[in-house]
Scaffold this motif. Structure first.
Motif, short mmCIF file in Angstrom:
data_model
loop_
_atom_site.label_atom_id
_atom_site.label_comp_id
_atom_site.label_asym_id
_atom_site.label_seq_id
_atom_site.Cartn_x
_atom_site.Cartn_y
_atom_site.Cartn_z
N GLY A 59 38.90 17.15 5.06
CA GLY A 59 40.21 16.90 5.62
C GLY A 59 41.32 17.69 5.23
N PRO A 60 42.63 17.45 5.53
CA PRO A 60 43.55 18.24 5.32
C PRO A 60 43.83 18.76 3.78
N ALA A 61 43.79 17.85 2.76
CA ALA A 61 43.88 18.20 1.67
C ALA A 61 43.00 19.61 1.39
N GLU A 62 41.74 19.34 1.57
CA GLU A 62 40.81 20.62 1.51
C GLU A 62 41.40 21.83 2.32
N GLU A 63 41.75 21.64 3.34
CA GLU A 63 42.26 22.82 4.18
C GLU A 63 43.52 23.46 3.74
N SER A 64 44.35 22.75 3.02
CA SER A 64 45.29 23.35 2.46
C SER A 64 45.15 24.07 1.14
N LEU A 65 44.14 24.18 0.59
CA LEU A 65 43.55 25.09 -0.28
C LEU A 65 43.26 26.36 0.31
N LEU A 66 42.99 26.54 1.77
CA LEU A 66 42.51 27.69 1.96
C LEU A 66 43.68 28.62 2.22
N GLY A 67 43.23 30.00 2.54
CA GLY A 67 44.28 31.08 2.63
C GLY A 67 44.89 31.10 3.97
N PRO A 68 45.98 31.58 4.17
CA PRO A 68 46.45 31.75 5.58
C PRO A 68 45.62 32.31 6.89
N GLU A 69 45.00 33.25 6.35
CA GLU A 69 43.79 33.95 7.42
C GLU A 69 42.62 32.99 7.50
N HIS A 70 42.04 32.09 6.51
CA HIS A 70 41.19 31.13 6.95
C HIS A 70 41.98 30.02 7.86
N ARG A 71 43.12 29.53 7.52
CA ARG A 71 43.47 28.68 8.58
C ARG A 71 43.92 29.20 10.05
N ALA A 72 44.24 30.36 10.07
CA ALA A 72 44.31 31.05 11.37
C ALA A 72 43.12 31.07 12.25
N LEU A 73 42.17 31.30 11.42
CA LEU A 73 40.64 31.03 12.22
C LEU A 73 40.41 30.01 12.61
#
Length: 138
Positions: A59-73
């Motif tokens: 979910g979004p809670a786990e995704e928010s813990l990722l770095g900006p490069e992870h989220r960009a991918l």
């Protein structure tokens, strides 16, 4: 010196992490935490391996813990299935960095990767020629 030039001779205070000509500067090892191999399993991502977002990712809670490069991918993968090489080009990141970041996303359950078929498992060229000849005969 903690000030860089803006290109027109003016200094930008506090911009030690920015280069006016090159843009923001972040070293690849900083994006991967110094790692050069993807994950503890050392998965190897071929350049033509296809990456797609999982059907049921965390979910979004786990995704928010990722770095900006992870989220960009992840954003790029959500738009369409892409190869590792395409992701590197679209994200403007070195392929080695993308491989490490994809390893993180794979282990966290955000993406799945379909690996290319090894050449040894592809049909024999002779068989393919026979099929083509048979189709032409129709």
């Amino acid at each position: 010196m903690n000030e860089d030039s803006t290109g027109d001779g003016r200094a930008v205070p506090g911009s030690q992490w920015y280069d006016a000509d090159a843009g923001p500067l972040v070293r690849p090892y900083a994006m991967t935490g110094g790692r050069t191999k993807p994950g503890p399993s050392n998965v190897r991502f071929d350049l033509i391996a296809l990456v797609v977002v999982e059907d049921d990712p965390p979910g979004p809670a786990e995704e928010s813990l990722l770095g900006p490069e992870h989220r960009a991918l992840l954003t790029l993968c959500r738009a369409e299935t892409q190869s590792v090489a395409e992701l590197a080009a679209d994200a403007d990141l070195p392929v080695g960095v993308v491989r490490v970041l994809l390893g993180d996303l794979l282990e966290a359950g955000f993406v799945k990767v379909s690996r290319p078929i090894p050449p040894a498992q592809l049909p024999d060229e002779r068989i393919l020629r026979e099929v083509i000849d048979g189709l032409r005969a129709l």
